[in-house]
Design a protein around this motif. Structure first.
Motif, mmCIF file in Angstrom:
data_model
loop_
_atom_site.group_PDB
_atom_site.id
_atom_site.type_symbol
_atom_site.label_atom_id
_atom_site.label_comp_id
_atom_site.label_asym_id
_atom_site.label_seq_id
_atom_site.Cartn_x
_atom_site.Cartn_y
_atom_site.Cartn_z
ATOM 1 N N GLU A 177 -3.302 14.686 -23.119
ATOM 2 C CA GLU A 177 -4.176 15.515 -23.273
ATOM 3 C C GLU A 177 -5.952 15.125 -23.738
ATOM 4 O OE1 GLU A 177 -5.755 17.189 -28.992
ATOM 5 O OE2 GLU A 177 -3.479 17.987 -27.447
ATOM 6 N N LEU A 178 -6.569 15.680 -22.842
ATOM 7 C CA LEU A 178 -7.701 14.888 -22.555
ATOM 8 C C LEU A 178 -8.846 15.636 -23.325
ATOM 9 C CD1 LEU A 178 -8.372 14.880 -18.996
ATOM 10 C CD2 LEU A 178 -7.835 13.057 -20.695
ATOM 11 N N CYS A 179 -9.426 15.229 -24.269
ATOM 12 C CA CYS A 179 -10.908 16.060 -25.387
ATOM 13 C C CYS A 179 -11.998 15.591 -25.032
ATOM 14 C CB CYS A 179 -10.387 15.352 -26.857
ATOM 15 S SG CYS A 179 -8.936 15.878 -27.403
ATOM 16 N N SER A 180 -12.447 16.424 -25.495
ATOM 17 C CA SER A 180 -14.815 15.458 -25.459
ATOM 18 C C SER A 180 -14.571 14.299 -25.466
ATOM 19 C CB SER A 180 -15.428 16.975 -26.266
ATOM 20 O OG SER A 180 -16.306 17.488 -25.317
ATOM 21 N N GLY A 181 -15.104 14.176 -24.414
ATOM 22 C CA GLY A 181 -15.794 12.769 -24.368
ATOM 23 C C GLY A 181 -14.794 11.207 -23.906
ATOM 24 N N ASP A 182 -13.975 11.842 -23.724
ATOM 25 C CA ASP A 182 -12.718 11.410 -22.675
ATOM 26 C C ASP A 182 -12.706 11.095 -21.416
ATOM 27 O OD1 ASP A 182 -11.952 12.006 -25.416
ATOM 28 O OD2 ASP A 182 -9.206 12.792 -24.229
ATOM 29 N N LEU A 183 -12.332 9.409 -20.916
ATOM 30 C CA LEU A 183 -12.486 9.232 -19.645
ATOM 31 C C LEU A 183 -11.286 9.221 -19.203
ATOM 32 C CD1 LEU A 183 -13.628 7.349 -17.666
ATOM 33 C CD2 LEU A 183 -13.300 5.448 -18.927
ATOM 34 N N LEU A 184 -10.629 9.841 -17.810
ATOM 35 C CA LEU A 184 -9.518 9.193 -17.223
ATOM 36 C C LEU A 184 -9.948 8.480 -15.835
ATOM 37 C CD1 LEU A 184 -6.002 10.496 -17.780
ATOM 38 C CD2 LEU A 184 -6.473 10.733 -15.626
ATOM 39 N N ARG A 204 -8.362 23.179 -30.217
ATOM 40 C CA ARG A 204 -8.596 21.641 -31.334
ATOM 41 C C ARG A 204 -10.198 21.739 -31.630
ATOM 42 N NH1 ARG A 204 -3.699 21.671 -29.813
ATOM 43 N NH2 ARG A 204 -2.807 19.951 -28.932
ATOM 44 N N ASP A 205 -10.653 21.040 -32.174
ATOM 45 C CA ASP A 205 -11.891 20.523 -32.953
ATOM 46 C C ASP A 205 -12.781 19.965 -31.470
ATOM 47 O OD1 ASP A 205 -11.196 22.232 -34.994
ATOM 48 O OD2 ASP A 205 -11.757 19.480 -35.781
ATOM 49 N N VAL A 206 -13.841 19.947 -31.097
ATOM 50 C CA VAL A 206 -15.015 20.986 -30.342
ATOM 51 C C VAL A 206 -16.075 19.871 -30.359
ATOM 52 C CG1 VAL A 206 -16.061 21.068 -28.094
ATOM 53 C CG2 VAL A 206 -13.781 21.478 -28.857
ATOM 54 N N PRO A 207 -16.923 18.837 -30.419
ATOM 55 C CA PRO A 207 -17.950 18.351 -31.064
ATOM 56 C C PRO A 207 -19.202 19.379 -31.059
ATOM 57 C CG PRO A 207 -17.400 17.359 -29.743
ATOM 58 C CD PRO A 207 -16.371 17.581 -29.344
ATOM 59 N N PRO A 208 -20.609 19.788 -30.962
ATOM 60 C CA PRO A 208 -21.548 20.268 -31.050
ATOM 61 C C PRO A 208 -22.124 20.147 -29.813
ATOM 62 C CG PRO A 208 -21.617 19.055 -33.014
ATOM 63 C CD PRO A 208 -20.315 18.937 -32.912
ATOM 64 N N ILE A 209 -21.972 19.568 -28.616
ATOM 65 C CA ILE A 209 -22.176 19.583 -27.580
ATOM 66 C C ILE A 209 -23.108 20.132 -26.341
ATOM 67 C CG2 ILE A 209 -20.678 17.250 -27.510
ATOM 68 C CD1 ILE A 209 -19.713 18.552 -25.662
ATOM 69 N N GLY A 210 -23.283 21.196 -26.494
ATOM 70 C CA GLY A 210 -23.696 22.658 -26.398
ATOM 71 C C GLY A 210 -22.794 23.663 -25.087
#
Length: 232
Positions: A177-184, A204-210
């Motif tokens: 599971e890749l979420c916002s901000g994750d690096l792979l 899934r929740d998403v941060p306010p990044i635009g």
């Protein structure tokens, strides 16, 4: 690019970094919120330049459900060109030095190897936009002539990332599971592993990044091994 203290507080249950398979490393929350916002803004700007994003047409005639903007080299299934041959023939957008620096930091951090980071000089980025039921079938990134790792940065809506073996599309697979901000990062013996995105996870929740509701942006950085003499 590690999370700042304020960013880490957003995660109620911390997700540990993991080595998924030899050469495949997942670092959750690697991009802090300012970095995520900066990359989203950059992706919007790239998509406004020239002919913009497009859904590439595969050799069999099917169109991909993911929209893509390329930097450095323009990817056309299954080759690279310095010009947007499947659009208006204009020169591909340049690959920025600051994005290459992020890629070097990512490799150094994922592999805990500063020398590997210093030796990583990406010159290609595919900026993929997923909406709705967009997905990416199992495939290999094999158009590059260099063996250097692929760096993947996720922004916005979460997804399931599936990676298997370099030998075939069939399982066994590892689902991440890749979420916002994750690096792979995947390289080494899994540099040519089959991988794809079978589905998004809009709950899934998403941060306010635009990003927009239900939108996932993904930047993949590669080292082409190509030269200005022309495409392969």
């Amino acid at each position: 690019m590690r999370p700042e203290d304020g960013d880490a507080a957003l995660e109620l249950i911390p997700r540990p970094r993991r080595t998924i398979a030899p050469g495949v490393v997942h670092v959750p929350g690697w991009l802090n919120l300012p970095a995520q916002r900066m990359l989203v803004a950059a992706a919007r700007d790239w998509a406004r330049q020239g002919p913009g994003a497009r859904r590439a047409t595969l050799p069999g005639g099917a169109r991909m459900s993911v929209e893509t903007v390329c930097l450095g080299w323009h990817w056309i299934p299954y080759r690279y060109s310095r010009t947007r041959d499947d659009q208006d023939g204009s020169p591909v957008q340049p690959f920025p030095d600051w994005l290459a620096a992020i890629g070097a930091d990512a490799v150094a951090d994922a592999y805990d190897d500063p020398a590997a980071g210093a030796a990583y000089h990406p010159d290609v980025a595919l900026v993929n936009s997923y909406r709705g039921d967009a997905r990416l079938g199992m495939h290999q990134d094999r158009e590059e002539l260099a063996p250097d790792p692929v760096v993947s940065l996720s922004l916005g809506t979460a997804c399931v990332f599936r990676i298997g073996s370099p030998q075939h599309r069939r399982g066994p697979w590892h689902d991440v599971e890749l979420c916002s901000g994750d690096l792979l990062v995947f390289g080494g013996e899994h540099r040519l592993a089959y991988h794809g995105v079978p589905k998004l996870l809009p709950g899934r929740d998403v941060p306010p990044i635009g990003t927009e509701s239900g939108e996932r942006l993904n930047l993949t950085l590669r080292v082409s091994g190509l030269h200005d003499g022309g495409p392969r």
